[in-house]
Design an enzyme around this catalytic site. Structure first.
Site, short mmCIF file in Angstrom:
data_model
loop_
_atom_site.label_atom_id
_atom_site.label_comp_id
_atom_site.label_asym_id
_atom_site.label_seq_id
_atom_site.Cartn_x
_atom_site.Cartn_y
_atom_site.Cartn_z
N LYS A 191 0.85 -1.21 0.00
CA LYS A 191 0.00 0.00 0.00
C LYS A 191 0.88 1.25 0.00
CE LYS A 191 -1.89 2.84 2.88
NZ LYS A 191 -1.89 4.08 2.08
N GLU A 267 10.26 1.20 10.33
CA GLU A 267 11.29 2.20 10.03
C GLU A 267 10.64 3.56 10.23
OE1 GLU A 267 14.37 1.75 9.51
OE2 GLU A 267 14.43 -0.38 9.03
N CYS A 301 13.76 10.80 6.40
CA CYS A 301 13.80 10.33 7.79
C CYS A 301 15.19 10.50 8.40
CB CYS A 301 13.33 8.89 7.89
SG CYS A 301 14.16 7.79 6.75
N GLU A 401 10.37 15.75 15.01
CA GLU A 401 10.66 15.57 13.59
C GLU A 401 9.74 16.49 12.80
OE1 GLU A 401 9.56 11.85 11.56
OE2 GLU A 401 11.56 11.95 10.68
P1 NAP Z 1 1.97 8.17 7.98
O1 NAP Z 1 0.55 8.47 8.22
O2 NAP Z 1 2.69 7.38 8.99
O3 NAP Z 1 2.02 7.45 6.55
C1 NAP Z 1 2.82 6.34 6.23
C2 NAP Z 1 1.97 5.22 5.63
O4 NAP Z 1 1.12 4.66 6.65
C3 NAP Z 1 1.02 5.68 4.54
O5 NAP Z 1 0.93 4.70 3.54
C4 NAP Z 1 -0.28 5.84 5.30
O6 NAP Z 1 -1.41 5.84 4.50
C5 NAP Z 1 -0.23 4.65 6.20
N1 NAP Z 1 -1.15 4.71 7.34
C6 NAP Z 1 -1.67 5.80 7.95
N2 NAP Z 1 -2.48 5.44 8.96
C7 NAP Z 1 -2.49 4.10 9.00
C8 NAP Z 1 -3.13 3.12 9.83
N3 NAP Z 1 -3.94 3.49 10.83
N4 NAP Z 1 -2.90 1.83 9.59
C9 NAP Z 1 -2.08 1.44 8.59
N5 NAP Z 1 -1.46 2.31 7.77
C10 NAP Z 1 -1.66 3.62 7.97
O7 NAP Z 1 2.76 9.48 7.72
P2 NAP Z 1 2.17 10.89 7.21
O8 NAP Z 1 0.92 11.23 7.94
O9 NAP Z 1 2.08 10.83 5.75
O10 NAP Z 1 3.32 11.88 7.64
C11 NAP Z 1 3.31 12.45 8.93
C12 NAP Z 1 4.69 12.52 9.50
O11 NAP Z 1 5.28 11.23 9.51
C13 NAP Z 1 5.68 13.34 8.74
O12 NAP Z 1 5.58 14.67 8.98
C14 NAP Z 1 6.99 12.75 9.21
O13 NAP Z 1 7.35 13.31 10.44
C15 NAP Z 1 6.68 11.31 9.39
N6 NAP Z 1 7.09 10.49 8.24
C16 NAP Z 1 8.19 9.74 8.36
C17 NAP Z 1 8.63 9.00 7.29
C18 NAP Z 1 9.86 8.16 7.36
O14 NAP Z 1 10.42 7.79 6.33
N7 NAP Z 1 10.31 7.79 8.52
C19 NAP Z 1 7.94 9.03 6.08
C20 NAP Z 1 6.76 9.80 6.00
C21 NAP Z 1 6.36 10.52 7.08
P3 NAP Z 1 -1.99 7.29 4.04
O15 NAP Z 1 -0.97 7.84 3.15
O16 NAP Z 1 -3.23 7.00 3.35
O17 NAP Z 1 -2.18 8.07 5.30
#
Ligand code: NAP
Ligand code: MG
Length: 512
Positions: A191, A267, A301, A401
């Site tokens: 996904k 990660e 990240c 972050e």
């Molecule tokens: P996120 O919500 O953690 O998104 C990562 C993935 O998880 C996406 O595919 C997301 O789908 C999915 N997801 C969200 N809620 C879920 C749930 N309840 N169960 C299973 N999967 C789920 O991250 P974000 O909201 O896009 O970003 C927010 C913050 O996360 C950023 O500002 C940053 O600090 C951090 N981040 C870290 C990384 C990294 O590489 N470590 C990467 C991205 C973001 P959807 O896209 O549909 O929500």
């Protein structure tokens, strides 16, 4: 599509986007969501929607998991050499479509096309090639055991794997997840992030057309985390979840698997310290630490977002980093002159802006940047490379972050002092050290709590080198042999061969 006419897109990309609403891959079929719902994909440089993709619900995820389950028996028993050969062919396929992947990731996430072309997509190919070599090299062992017994281990694929990835390096993240799982003999439901579904769907299309892998080995579902993602995590036939993303989502995943105890690797993010000792070539190192913080709009990240500079060189390094920050050219990712694109979404833009405001309100001094619009693209999600000094080390811009181009610099005096401050974080993903004195570098590296420490380099990755976080930066390691282990279970088989012999044909033959 019309607003994309200004971009110089590959014909294959135009043809792909022309088929919007795009299709997912479930088993052999390229499908819409069962209820036909879709959501929009927008260009972060303009905020304009240009394509629609399926919004998978629980029934679509269930169909994808069942397809992966059906494919598992054949894929796990495919000979190691065949699996290897097929994964190499996937790498070839990605290479043939490399420009398309680069353009789609740039368009979708906003990242500069040159970075997608020069880094993300070559890395994706590199990962498939590296892991293509593994199926023939996963060896088991025979354990020294009591007389009359043979004990051996078998490394067996764990089963159907759910892989949930973020939007910052869309296709590279897909490759980092898919390649080791396929090498191990697992089948996958992937996904992608809702903000960046295009390259995964393009992969789904060309993979289905090429018929390299048996149907159902790779399935791609697009949708929202709270629905599609949560359904994948909760599905009883999914043996393992591999996740990259935010800490908050990781916590939800861990809570969800508390009942089933399915395997999880995580990660997560970081707030990585980048440490400059007082003996460096200021201009050269400033350019590097600026890249470490601002590469990929800071949506990385590993971003080196806390800069610690020895007090002897603090003023010079801050000035040179400011110069470097000013030299970024903001614009749409697909504009070849762009060196920093927009942030991925309105939500991410607003989040980063709120951190910059909180930084100013906390009394930190804004040295450069802070701009949150680009006049030529007033509806785009642009944020200038931003540098703060004189920040309170408890302020949110130092602790949390941000995932945007925001850097905070501090002076320090001693290695012990800087190591303690560098480690004063809930995260422990990465760290950088810059010096001409490798003795000091090793001494400092041994004091730092992080999954990766880069000395006189930053952001380097290699498929053979373990990657992952200490503390709240994650569970487990990806890449290399450790990454295969994430997708394998170990089975110990005990054989009492004496007993077997006594009752066997051989025993009867001997006595007769
Ligand atoms: P996120 O919500 O953690 O998104 C990562 C993935 O998880 C996406 O595919 C997301 O789908 C999915 N997801 C969200 N809620 C879920 C749930 N309840 N169960 C299973 N999967 C789920 O991250 P974000 O909201 O896009 O970003 C927010 C913050 O996360 C950023 O500002 C940053 O600090 C951090 N981040 C870290 C990384 C990294 O590489 N470590 C990467 C991205 C973001 P959807 O896209 O549909 O929500
Ligand atoms: Mg997008």
């Amino acid at each position: 599509m019309s607003e994309l006419l200004t971009y110089n897109l590959d014909d294959r990309v135009r043809a792909f986007l022309g088929r919007s609403p795009l299709r997912m891959l479930i088993g052999p079929d390229r499908v819409c969501a069962a209820d036909e719902s879709t959501f929009g994909v927008e260009d972060p440089a303009t905020g304009v929607e240009f394509a629609r993709v399926p919004s998978a619900g629980a029934s679509d995820v269930d169909a994808a998991v069942r397809a992966a389950q059906r494919a598992f028996e054949s894929w796990r028993h495919c000979s190691p050499a065949q699996r290897s050969e097929r994964i190499h062919r996937v790498a070839d396929l990605i290479e043939q479509h490399g420009e398309c992947f680069a353009q789609l990731d740039s368009l979708d996430s906003g990242k500069p096309l040159a970075n997608a072309r020069g880094y993300d997509i070559p890395k994706a190919v590199e990962w498939f090639r590296y892991f293509a070599g593994w199926p023939t090299k996963v060896e088991d062992s025979v354990i020294p055991s009591p007389h009359g017994r043979v004990v051996f281990t078998q490394r067996v694929p764990i089963g159907v794997v759910g892989q949930i990835i973020p939007w910052n390096f869309p296709f590279m993240m897909a490759a980092w997840k898919l390649a080791p799982a396929l090498a191990a003999g697992c089948t996958v439901v992937l996904k992608p992030a809702e903000q960046t579904p295009l390259s995964a769907l393009y992969f789904a299309q060309i993979l289905a057309d090429a018929e390299i892998l048996p149907a159902g080995v790779v399935n791609v579902v697009t949708g929202f985390g709270s629905t599609a993602g949560a359904a994948l995590v909760a599905h009883p036939a999914v043996a393992k979840i591999a996740f990259t993303g935010s800490r908050e989502t990781a916590q939800k995943i861990v809570t969800s698997v508390a009942g089933s105890l399915k395997r999880v690797t995580l990660e997560l993010g970081g707030k990585s310290p980048n440490i400059v000792l007082g003996d460096v070539d200021v201009a050269a190192v400033a350019a590097e630490v600026s890249q470490a913080a601002f590469l990929n709009q800071g949506e990385n990240c590993c971003a080196g977002t806390r800069l610690y500079v020895h007090e002897d060189q603090f003023a010079d390094v801050v000035e040179a980093v400011s110069e470097s920050a000013r030299s970024f050219r903001l614009g749409p990712g697909l504009d070849e002159a762009t060196t920093m694109g927009p942030l991925v979404s309105r939500q991410q833009h607003d989040r980063v802006v709120s951190y910059i405001e909180a930084g100013v309100n906390s009394g930190a001094e804004l040295v450069v940047g802070g701009g949150t619009t680009l006049p030529s693209h007033p509806r785009g999600y642009f944020v200038e490379p931003t540098l703060f000094v004189d920040a309170n080390e408890e302020a949110s811009i130092v602790k949390e972050e941000i995932f945007g181009p925001v850097l905070v610099a501090f002076p320090f005096k001693t290695l012990e002092d800087v190591a303690a401050r560098a480690n004063a974080s809930e995260y422990g993903l990465a760290a950088g050290i810059w010096t001409n004195d490798l003795r000091s570098a090793h001494a400092l590296a041994s004091m730092i709590d992080a999954g990766t420490v880069w000395i006189n380099t930053y952001n380097e990755t290699d498929p053979a080198v373990p990657f992952g976080g200490f503390k709240a930066s994650g569970w487990g390691r990806e890449h290399g042999r450790m990454s295969l282990d994430n997708y394998l279970e170990t089975k110990s088989v005990w054989v009492n061969y004496e007993r077997s012999v006594e009752t066997s044909t051989l025993a009867r033959l001997r006595s007769s």
